[in-house]
Design an enzyme around this catalytic site. Structure first.
Site, PDB file in Angstrom:
ATOM      1  N   ALA A  21       0.818  -1.216   0.000  1.00 26.29           N
ATOM      2  CA  ALA A  21       0.000   0.000   0.000  1.00 26.29           C
ATOM      3  C   ALA A  21       0.854   1.270   0.000  1.00 26.29           C
ATOM      4  O   ALA A  21       0.501   2.266  -0.637  1.00 26.29           O
ATOM      5  CB  ALA A  21      -0.932  -0.002   1.209  1.00 26.29           C
ATOM      6  N   PRO A  42       7.684  -9.003  -6.452  1.00 26.22           N
ATOM      7  CA  PRO A  42       7.103 -10.276  -6.889  1.00 26.22           C
ATOM      8  C   PRO A  42       5.577 -10.226  -6.985  1.00 26.22           C
ATOM      9  O   PRO A  42       4.979 -10.858  -7.848  1.00 26.22           O
ATOM     10  CB  PRO A  42       7.555 -11.267  -5.812  1.00 26.22           C
ATOM     11  CG  PRO A  42       8.728 -10.623  -5.149  1.00 26.22           C
ATOM     12  CD  PRO A  42       8.476  -9.145  -5.224  1.00 26.22           C
ATOM     13  N   ASP A 198     -21.644  41.923  -8.353  1.00 26.31           N
ATOM     14  CA  ASP A 198     -23.056  42.298  -8.451  1.00 26.31           C
ATOM     15  C   ASP A 198     -23.538  42.915  -7.139  1.00 26.31           C
ATOM     16  O   ASP A 198     -22.907  42.753  -6.090  1.00 26.31           O
ATOM     17  CB  ASP A 198     -23.904  41.060  -8.750  1.00 26.31           C
ATOM     18  CG  ASP A 198     -24.052  40.806 -10.236  1.00 26.31           C
ATOM     19  OD1 ASP A 198     -23.617  41.662 -11.025  1.00 26.31           O
ATOM     20  OD2 ASP A 198     -24.597  39.746 -10.603  1.00 26.31           O
ATOM     21  N   LYS A 220     -26.877  45.984 -10.392  1.00 28.16           N
ATOM     22  CA  LYS A 220     -28.132  46.537 -10.882  1.00 28.16           C
ATOM     23  C   LYS A 220     -29.134  46.569  -9.742  1.00 28.16           C
ATOM     24  O   LYS A 220     -29.111  45.736  -8.841  1.00 28.16           O
ATOM     25  CB  LYS A 220     -28.699  45.680 -12.024  1.00 28.16           C
ATOM     26  CG  LYS A 220     -27.762  45.468 -13.206  1.00 28.16           C
ATOM     27  CD  LYS A 220     -28.414  44.549 -14.234  1.00 28.16           C
ATOM     28  CE  LYS A 220     -27.520  44.321 -15.440  1.00 28.16           C
ATOM     29  NZ  LYS A 220     -26.314  43.523 -15.097  1.00 28.16           N
ATOM     30  N   GLY A 252     -26.378  34.345  -5.918  1.00 30.77           N
ATOM     31  CA  GLY A 252     -27.029  33.093  -6.307  1.00 30.77           C
ATOM     32  C   GLY A 252     -26.131  32.223  -7.155  1.00 30.77           C
ATOM     33  O   GLY A 252     -24.952  32.047  -6.877  1.00 30.77           O
ATOM     34  N   ASP A 253     -26.699  31.669  -8.219  1.00 26.94           N
ATOM     35  CA  ASP A 253     -25.965  30.805  -9.146  1.00 26.94           C
ATOM     36  C   ASP A 253     -25.822  31.523 -10.482  1.00 26.94           C
ATOM     37  O   ASP A 253     -26.782  32.162 -10.948  1.00 26.94           O
ATOM     38  CB  ASP A 253     -26.717  29.489  -9.337  1.00 26.94           C
ATOM     39  CG  ASP A 253     -25.986  28.537 -10.256  1.00 26.94           C
ATOM     40  OD1 ASP A 253     -25.225  27.698  -9.748  1.00 26.94           O
ATOM     41  OD2 ASP A 253     -26.163  28.635 -11.494  1.00 26.94           O
TER      42      ASP A 253
END
Length: 423
Positions: A21, A42, A198, A220, A252-253
């Protein structure tokens, strides 16, 4: 005292001895670094076998030989057999080849620090922590540094001139609360030379940016658009074309009634690299902050989001389909009229959430035919989100209004506000 170095291993030969690992983790790092990897063991653990099957790694399924280190720039040994790892280390020392012995730090000529990585538009930022042989301590410190990077506490800007164009990131800032910004948004803000913001974007985090970051306000408000969208597009392209990193921070998005698509197309047409970072849309977050789920089992299985700036389009009209209206305070009379004309029940529950997700949040609830009067008496203004549908009955404010009917009929404007929620 150790010297912490960054090694460029692209197209350089590196030997990994061991198939467990630890070797798998280091091999994955070496693959990412672009090294030419020779693997000697191996047997392989499943993770390492998968890497061999999916990457150009040369695997020799046998035990280690001294000749394996010939021509290697770096050797990593982690067989778990002390005698084998010691023999590899001794051969590397004699051959003046840098090596990492993952099983014995006192024998290792090199060490791999605990690392955290953050990706910015200008490339990867990697922070390494070396604590002189205490890997757990190094990992704890690295984790704390990772938190600092993701929380936007570190200036990540490039300070050497960029070659060619800069970049633009269209970042959704959520409904206004800085705590709802994504980790990616914070990293990009700390990487930007220019922030174009914004009116409804989160402002507190912008105030924490370095003083020489240029902040351009193109916000705005109802009836006032001082910077047209075409000019905003030009601003983004001009700064990026001059080699700057630009964040367009929006409320927002970016893609939910935010004109993010127009800005992305403008950047792409100009050959400017652009990244879009989703934000929590106020269409969902603001009703949620007022205790209104836009869908609820047995009540509503879908919802529609529209802007109040234009005539309401044809949408499902039953109370079992939620209608969310953004930027719709000034057009509420027209919205109500259209809904009633289309057969929406006059007693359909309605909620209006002003300044959602902020300490100034106010919630007004009532029936559709009462909506305009309720908002007028409560002096509701922008920004506000209007929610129409039976889900409004689930809001705490609705239950309070039903228990205290005078809240819906009194003359005192403040009495109409039946819920006050601080974020």
């Amino acid at each position: 005292m150790s010297l912490l170095l960054s090694l460029d291993l692209r197209d350089r030969d590196v030997l990994v001895v061991g198939g467990g690992a630890v070797s798998a983790r280091r091999t994955r790092d070496l693959v990412a670094a672009g090294a030419r990897i020779r693997l000697v063991s191996p047997e392989l653990c499943p993770d390492l076998a998968e890497l061999v099957g999916t990457h150009p790694i040369t695997w020799h399924p046998r035990g280690w030989r001294p000749s394996d280190i010939d021509g290697m720039w770096l050797v990593h040994t982690a067989t778990g057999v002390p005698e084998v790892d010691a023999a590899v280390a001794a051969a590397c020392e004699a051959n003046r080849t840098w090596f990492v012995d993952a099983t014995d730090r006192t024998r290792s000529a090199a060490a791999v620090p605990a690392r955290v990585t953050t990706t910015t538009p200008d490339g990867t930022v990697t922070v390494g922590v070396h604590t002189g042989g205490d890997p757990r301590r190094a990992r704890h410190i690295a984790t704390a540094l990772s938190d600092q990077l993701e929380q936007g506490a570190v200036d990540l800007r490039r300070h050497r001139p960029r070659e060619g164009a800069g970049w633009v990131a269209l970042v959704g800032g959520g409904p206004g609360d800085d705590g709802l910004l994504t980790a990616r948004a914070r990293v990009l803000l700390r990487s930007a030379d220019v922030v174009v913001i914004d009116r409804l974007a989160p402002r507190n985090i912008v105030a924490t940016l370095p003083a020489d970051v240029e902040v351009i306000d193109v916000g705005k408000s109802p009836g006032r658009h001082p910077v047209p969208q075409s000019r905003i597009n030009e601003i983004l392209v001009a700064h990026a074309s001059a080699g700057r990193g630009v964040v367009r921070l929006k409320g927002g998005d970016p893609y939910v009634l935010g004109r993010g698509g127009e800005e992305r197309l403008a950047c792409e047409a100009a050959g400017v690299p652009v990244e879009v970072v989703p934000g929590i849309s106020s269409a969902i977050a603001v009703p949620a902050a007022a205790g209104i789920p836009v869908t609820h089992r047995g009540v509503a299985t879908g919802f529609t989001v529209v802007t109040g700036h234009t005539d309401l389009p044809q949408v499902p009209g039953g109370g079992d389909h939620t209608l969310v209206v953004l930027m719709g305070v000034s057009t509420l009379p027209r919205t109500v009229q259209l809904l009633l004309e289309r057969g929406v029940r006059p007693d359909t529950p309605v909620g209006v959430v002003e300044n959602g997700c902020t300490p100034q949040q106010r919630v007004v609830v009532g029936e559709l035919t009462e909506l305009v009067d309720l908002c007028h008496r409560a002096e509701i203004g922008s920004p506000a989100v209007v929610v129409i549908g039976d889900v409004v009955r689930l809001a705490p404010a609705w239950g309070e209004a039903r228990r205290t009917p005078e809240l819906l009929s009194g003359s005192d404007p403040s009495a109409v506000v039946v819920g006050l929620v601080a974020s």
